[in-house]
Write a protein that holds these residues in place. Structure first.
Motif, PDB file in Angstrom:
ATOM      1  N   CYS A 120       0.851  -1.183   0.000  1.00  0.00           N
ATOM      2  CA  CYS A 120       0.000   0.000   0.000  1.00  0.00           C
ATOM      3  C   CYS A 120       0.885   1.230   0.000  1.00  0.00           C
ATOM      4  N   LEU A 121       0.727   2.073  -1.019  1.00  0.00           N
ATOM      5  CA  LEU A 121       1.568   3.254  -1.150  1.00  0.00           C
ATOM      6  C   LEU A 121       0.918   4.424  -0.430  1.00  0.00           C
ATOM      7  N   MET A 122       1.696   5.117   0.343  1.00  0.00           N
ATOM      8  CA  MET A 122       1.154   6.264   1.059  1.00  0.00           C
ATOM      9  C   MET A 122       2.193   7.369   1.094  1.00  0.00           C
ATOM     10  N   GLY A 123       1.771   8.541   0.698  1.00  0.00           N
ATOM     11  CA  GLY A 123       2.693   9.668   0.696  1.00  0.00           C
ATOM     12  C   GLY A 123       2.277  10.711   1.703  1.00  0.00           C
ATOM     13  N   THR A 124       3.170  11.143   2.582  1.00  0.00           N
ATOM     14  CA  THR A 124       2.902  12.229   3.510  1.00  0.00           C
ATOM     15  C   THR A 124       4.078  13.181   3.489  1.00  0.00           C
ATOM     16  N   SER A 125       3.770  14.432   3.706  1.00  0.00           N
ATOM     17  CA  SER A 125       4.815  15.452   3.692  1.00  0.00           C
ATOM     18  C   SER A 125       5.171  15.849   5.113  1.00  0.00           C
ATOM     19  N   ALA A 126       6.364  16.349   5.274  1.00  0.00           N
ATOM     20  CA  ALA A 126       6.783  16.812   6.594  1.00  0.00           C
ATOM     21  C   ALA A 126       5.976  18.039   6.987  1.00  0.00           C
ATOM     22  N   PHE A 127       5.673  18.146   8.257  1.00  0.00           N
ATOM     23  CA  PHE A 127       4.886  19.264   8.729  1.00  0.00           C
ATOM     24  C   PHE A 127       5.710  20.548   8.703  1.00  0.00           C
ATOM     25  N   ALA A 128       5.062  21.615   8.293  1.00  0.00           N
ATOM     26  CA  ALA A 128       5.674  22.932   8.373  1.00  0.00           C
ATOM     27  C   ALA A 128       4.956  23.723   9.453  1.00  0.00           C
ATOM     28  N   THR A 129       5.606  24.695   9.996  1.00  0.00           N
ATOM     29  CA  THR A 129       5.000  25.472  11.068  1.00  0.00           C
ATOM     30  C   THR A 129       4.105  26.541  10.483  1.00  0.00           C
ATOM     31  N   GLU A 130       2.919  26.704  11.073  1.00  0.00           N
ATOM     32  CA  GLU A 130       1.979  27.746  10.651  1.00  0.00           C
ATOM     33  C   GLU A 130       1.145  28.116  11.863  1.00  0.00           C
ATOM     34  N   GLU A 131       1.133  29.358  12.208  1.00  0.00           N
ATOM     35  CA  GLU A 131       0.430  29.800  13.411  1.00  0.00           C
ATOM     36  C   GLU A 131      -0.999  30.187  13.073  1.00  0.00           C
ATOM     37  N   ILE A 132      -1.914  29.826  13.972  1.00  0.00           N
ATOM     38  CA  ILE A 132      -3.309  30.171  13.797  1.00  0.00           C
ATOM     39  C   ILE A 132      -3.569  31.540  14.426  1.00  0.00           C
ATOM     40  N   ALA A 162      -7.899  23.907  23.907  1.00  0.00           N
ATOM     41  CA  ALA A 162      -6.758  23.655  24.793  1.00  0.00           C
ATOM     42  C   ALA A 162      -5.436  23.762  24.036  1.00  0.00           C
ATOM     43  N   ARG A 163      -5.431  23.344  22.757  1.00  0.00           N
ATOM     44  CA  ARG A 163      -4.191  23.404  21.959  1.00  0.00           C
ATOM     45  C   ARG A 163      -4.519  23.874  20.539  1.00  0.00           C
ATOM     46  N   PRO A 164      -4.918  25.105  20.361  1.00  0.00           N
ATOM     47  CA  PRO A 164      -5.325  25.591  19.033  1.00  0.00           C
ATOM     48  C   PRO A 164      -4.203  25.581  18.014  1.00  0.00           C
ATOM     49  N   GLU A 165      -2.952  25.551  18.483  1.00  0.00           N
ATOM     50  CA  GLU A 165      -1.823  25.585  17.554  1.00  0.00           C
ATOM     51  C   GLU A 165      -1.538  24.226  16.919  1.00  0.00           C
ATOM     52  N   SER A 166      -2.154  23.160  17.427  1.00  0.00           N
ATOM     53  CA  SER A 166      -1.879  21.818  16.918  1.00  0.00           C
ATOM     54  C   SER A 166      -2.538  21.605  15.553  1.00  0.00           C
ATOM     55  N   ALA A 167      -1.775  21.019  14.629  1.00  0.00           N
ATOM     56  CA  ALA A 167      -2.316  20.721  13.294  1.00  0.00           C
ATOM     57  C   ALA A 167      -3.279  19.542  13.312  1.00  0.00           C
ATOM     58  N   ASP A 168      -3.370  18.855  14.451  1.00  0.00           N
ATOM     59  CA  ASP A 168      -4.256  17.689  14.537  1.00  0.00           C
ATOM     60  C   ASP A 168      -5.731  18.078  14.478  1.00  0.00           C
ATOM     61  N   HIS A 169      -6.013  19.377  14.609  1.00  0.00           N
ATOM     62  CA  HIS A 169      -7.412  19.815  14.671  1.00  0.00           C
ATOM     63  C   HIS A 169      -7.923  20.319  13.332  1.00  0.00           C
ATOM     64  N   HIS A 170      -7.233  20.012  12.238  1.00  0.00           N
ATOM     65  CA  HIS A 170      -7.663  20.573  10.953  1.00  0.00           C
ATOM     66  C   HIS A 170      -9.057  20.093  10.551  1.00  0.00           C
ATOM     67  N   GLU A 171      -9.429  18.842  10.907  1.00  0.00           N
ATOM     68  CA  GLU A 171     -10.758  18.353  10.558  1.00  0.00           C
ATOM     69  C   GLU A 171     -11.841  19.108  11.323  1.00  0.00           C
ATOM     70  N   THR A 172     -11.569  19.446  12.591  1.00  0.00           N
ATOM     71  CA  THR A 172     -12.514  20.241  13.381  1.00  0.00           C
ATOM     72  C   THR A 172     -12.721  21.602  12.741  1.00  0.00           C
ATOM     73  N   LEU A 173     -11.628  22.238  12.328  1.00  0.00           N
ATOM     74  CA  LEU A 173     -11.723  23.559  11.712  1.00  0.00           C
ATOM     75  C   LEU A 173     -12.432  23.483  10.363  1.00  0.00           C
ATOM     76  N   GLU A 174     -12.237  22.390   9.614  1.00  0.00           N
ATOM     77  CA  GLU A 174     -12.950  22.220   8.350  1.00  0.00           C
ATOM     78  C   GLU A 174     -14.456  22.161   8.591  1.00  0.00           C
ATOM     79  N   GLU A 175     -14.876  21.459   9.651  1.00  0.00           N
ATOM     80  CA  GLU A 175     -16.306  21.366   9.960  1.00  0.00           C
ATOM     81  C   GLU A 175     -16.868  22.726  10.351  1.00  0.00           C
ATOM     82  N   ILE A 176     -16.119  23.474  11.138  1.00  0.00           N
ATOM     83  CA  ILE A 176     -16.581  24.808  11.542  1.00  0.00           C
ATOM     84  C   ILE A 176     -16.721  25.704  10.316  1.00  0.00           C
TER      85      ILE A 176
END
Length: 854
Positions: free
Chosen positions: A15-27, A59-73
């Motif tokens: 199974c091929l999977m491509g992911t890119s390294a995270f870059a910093t971006e402030e909210i 609690a952690r708005p700077e985390s990129a893990d919340h992108h799905e939450t922000l997409e829903e909003i």
């Protein structure tokens, strides 16, 4: 080496999977501040309305893990659905809302290239793609003999079986692929066989009924004593022992091939002795033309089952009452197949007809054995003609009602075809002696077609050697070649799509693009022209690609797109999963409405696509495609015959657009009753693309107090008193209430039966008028399906965006993410400028980067 061992050595599907390294971006701090002010009161750890808790984000708005939450909003802000229009809910002003939409769009866009992963997920052929591919690769007929009948059902994501991450492949299923491949190859290749001789068979009435009228073994099939005709008074396709030539059916046709079936027949009888109204009670409608159906079964065993399984409809013909008509159909049948005929709109044997004869002709009832002994013991005087076989009065001597009168059936075939047949020539050429085959050449050419890309002899050398080793061990050349070809058809290079790797190349190569195009529009492999354009590299040019889109859509094979895309997008795959009761809805079975419903929606979609009609036709079209059975179900007049045709819809029909299609309304019901919740969810998912959250898995089912509720609306109102249910139902239910004017099979109604009542109690109970009104979260009021269509038309841009997403999901086999949003929006804006045509949508999607990328 066994073929199964050979396959285990070959089968490695990474199974091929491509992911890119995270870059910093402030909210921007304004985002968590906005969420805290307007969203947290309802979406916190304690309430979690809509199964949403935004406290981890706060609690952690700077985390990129919340992108799905922000997409829903962002989605809810764009729709204007949240925060809801309620007195106790604080809502932002328009300027603040627009500012937040812009900031969320900017921030999520900056994440798209760095923190939102894109996956190239390996996906395989679905079951239907496999069969279409075998049809075009081998020249077989899976629609008649389906070698995948025992395959596990494909798993689906939102109705789509093409999505890679839902698919599985076990060793058990791989063995099934091997069996299916060998089955199809045995039919396609004719090594050692000679050209079949065309034969003719003529079946007289005596071939259908062994005895004459006065001694009919099957009481609803009567043969004229002079053998001029046989009258068929039953004929539902699922009846046991249908109307087949008895002796011939034991062996069937001698060879695979195309056969011509001709039947000379007409309608007979009259409604006069009973009255049309009375006959309709027994599933006989004398106002309809007698419909002759020609069927066939691939194997004799299917004739002895009380079911329609294995019975294949070849054609339906409307007959006159005054003169015979010869109806003809040409079909491909496998060796052992046998034709049979049916009065398609007649009553079933022993069902309606049996009750009619019992009521009007009780003198035909014959008593013997224990039944006769019981009557005699009771002192009942039984007339002699009901106990003495020599004096018996037969049904045929009394029944004078409508029936199908058959004079003759002929069968001819196999019809002329060059030898060897095309299926054989396309695989191994003209030779029918397997020992004379150029093994490396034919296997390399076959692999190139099957793998959908160029193949060298060296690449499949192990397959060629496998065939040779089989022959050295004693296998015949024919068997060894079939085994080698079957191995190629079980290779991951055939079963799985090669759709590139984003880490290696940003776009599909020409052969990968050609395959994606053909499987999107044909559900099958590229044809010779597509493969030629891929070899030349021309398929990657936008003008050439668009020209091929047009060519593929004009080809009859594009019917697969109309079928399988609508099944997934509109969830027609659910139609028939919860069939209605035969007593409550007899017309559903008598008139074969389920298949008619599917045909209407598929033909409607095909018309919108072919004519490049605007997408709004799906909501408010003033036309549809129906036959007489569906017209009767809809209450429409002046539509006769089994053939489907385009008809204009009067306003009184209340059938405009998909929301009036019985297929949609039946698939979104449970066969017994309707639910605004289910139909509301369908509207949100299939049309608007905003599926509601499922009930939380950790919350047990709640049974609210519904005592005293006499209508479905009252039940739901009581259900909404439960806090965990209220908010979701406030969003869902208004979209479904307006469709309550349609019953579980899509029939128009204005009143409910009294809830919980059936039969005589229901008929005596005062009917409850239907209230189709509701209030959307935006505060908009819907009163009926007319208002519902208007609100949907107001959201035409949203419907277009959803349809673009659905098509690209179907075509690429992956879920779309926020990183795709900008291009989807661009496609939608351009479509709006061109008139929102469906064909334009397909064209725009095919040349998009989303379609052309891994």
């Amino acid at each position: 080496m066994k073929l199964s061992d050979h396959l285990r050595c070959l089968f490695l599907a990474p199974c091929l999977m491509g992911t890119s390294a995270f870059a910093t971006e402030e909210i921007n701090p304004s985002v968590p501040r906005f969420v805290k002010t307007y969203c947290r009161d309802c979406h916190n750890a304690e309430k979690e309305k809509g199964d949403r808790n935004f406290e981890p984000f706060l609690a952690r708005p700077e985390s990129a893990d919340h992108h799905e939450t922000l997409e829903e909003i962002l989605e809810q802000l764009n729709l204007g659905e949240m925060p809801p229009e309620k007195r106790d809910v604080k809502r932002p002003g328009d300027a603040e809302r627009r500012q937040m939409i812009a900031e969320l769009t900017r921030f999520l866009g900056s994440l798209a290239d760095s923190k939102i992963p894109r996956e190239t997920i390996l996906r395989r052929l679905t079951r239907y793609e496999y069969n279409y591919t075998m049809r075009d690769l081998l020249g077989v007929h899976p629609d008649v003999v389906d070698a995948t009948w025992n395959f596990p059902a494909d798993r689906k994501h939102e109705g789509f079986a093409t999505v890679g991450h839902t698919q599985v492949l076990s060793q058990y299923q791989l063995n099934l692929y091997l069996d299916a491949a060998r089955d199809y190859l045995d039919r396609a290749l004719v090594f050692g066989k000679t050209k079949p001789v065309r034969q003719y068979w003529t079946f007289k009435p005596s071939d259908f009924a062994a005895n004459v009228t006065t001694r009919a073994k099957i009481s609803f099939r009567f043969r004229d004593p002079t053998d001029r005709y046989v009258d068929i008074v039953h004929g539902q396709p699922d009846d046991r022992r249908p109307n087949a030539p008895v002796a011939f059916a034991k062996k069937g046709v001698p060879r695979d091939g195309f056969y011509r079936i001709r039947v000379t027949a007409r309608g007979a009888g009259t409604a006069a002795p009973y009255g049309a109204k009375e006959l309709k009670k027994y599933r006989i409608d004398p106002t309809q033309a007698v419909k002759l159906a020609i069927f066939f079964v691939p194997e004799n065993r299917f004739l002895n089952k009380v079911a329609s399984q294995g019975r294949i409809l070849a054609g339906v013909f409307d007959l006159d009452y005054d003169r015979p008509k010869t109806s003809e159909v040409t079909v491909w049948m496998p060796a052992g197949a046998s034709p049979f005929i049916s009065w398609l709109n007649g009553p079933g044997a022993g069902k309606g007809l049996g009750r009619l004869i019992k009521k009007f002709h009780p003198e035909t009832i014959f008593y013997e054995g224990a039944k006769l002994d019981a009557l005699l013991e009771q002192g009942v005087k039984v007339p002699r003609h009901q106990t003495d076989l020599s004096q018996r009065i037969w049904d045929s001597e009394r029944y004078k009602g409508p029936r199908l009168r058959v004079f003759e059936m002929t069968l001819e075939g196999p019809l002329g075809e060059s030898w060897p047949p095309a299926s054989h020539r396309n695989i191994v050429g003209e030779a029918t002696d397997a020992a004379q085959i150029d093994l490396p050449a034919i296997m390399t050419a076959f692999a190139a077609k099957a793998f959908r890309r160029p193949v060298t002899e060296a690449e499949i050398a192990h397959h060629i050697q496998f065939v040779r080793s089989r022959m050295e061990l004693g296998s015949t050349p024919a068997d060894a070649i079939k085994s080698g070809l079957a191995a190629l058809l079980c290779s991951p290079k055939f079963l799985f799509f090669d759709e590139g790797d984003v880490r290696v190349d940003a776009f599909l190569n020409p052969h990968q693009l050609a395959a994606r195009l053909s499987y999107s529009l044909w559900s099958s492999l590229p044809d010779d022209k597509l493969r030629f354009l891929a070899r030349q590299g021309a398929i990657t040019e936008p003008k050439v690609l668009l020209s091929e889109v047009e060519r593929l859509l004009r080809d009859p094979r594009s019917a697969a797109f109309a079928r399988h895309f609508t099944d997934a997008w509109l969830r027609l795959d659910k139609l028939g999963s919860m069939p209605p009761g035969a007593k409550q809805f007899p017309a559903y079975y008598r008139d074969r409405l389920e298949e008619a419903m599917r045909t209407e929606t598929r033909m409607f979609f095909q018309h919108v696509l072919t004519e490049n009609r605007p997408i709004t036709d799906f909501i408010d079209a003033e036309y549809t495609f129906i036959n007489d059975d569906l017209a009767r179900h809809y209450g429409l007049r002046n539509v006769s015959g089994k053939a489907f045709r385009k008809v204009a819809l009067p306003v009184s029909a209340r059938r405009r657009g998909l929301l009036g299609h019985a297929s949609i309304l039946t698939a979104s019901a449970n066969g017994v009753e309707t639910s605004p919740v289910v139909r509301g969810v369908w509207t949100m998912e299939s049309l608007l693309g905003t599926p509601p959250s499922p009930p939380p898995p950790d919350v047990p089912p709640i049974e609210p107090d519904t005592r005293g509720a006499t209508t479905l609306r009252e039940q739901l109102a009581k259900h909404r008193t439960v806090p965990a249910c209220a908010d979701c139902h406030a969003t869902i239910d208004p979209w479904g209430f307006a469709l309550e004017f349609y019953d579980p099979i899509g029939g128009l109604r204005t009143h409910y039966q009294k809830m919980g009542e059936r039969g005589k109690k229901a008929r005596k109970a005062k009917p409850t008028p239907i209230d189709g009104s509701g209030v959307l979260p935006s505060g908009e009021i819907i009163r009926d399906e007319i208002d519902l269509r208007k609100k949907l038309l107001d959201r035409r841009d949203q419907i277009t965006l959803n349809l673009i997403r659905k098509f690209l999901t179907y075509a690429t086999g992956r879920e779309l993410t926020f990183r795709d949003r900008a291009e989807i929006t661009r496609i939608s804006v351009n479509l709006a400028a061109q008139g929102d045509g469906l064909r334009d949508l397909v064209r725009a999607c095919v040349v998009s980067e989303i379609f052309r990328q891994p």
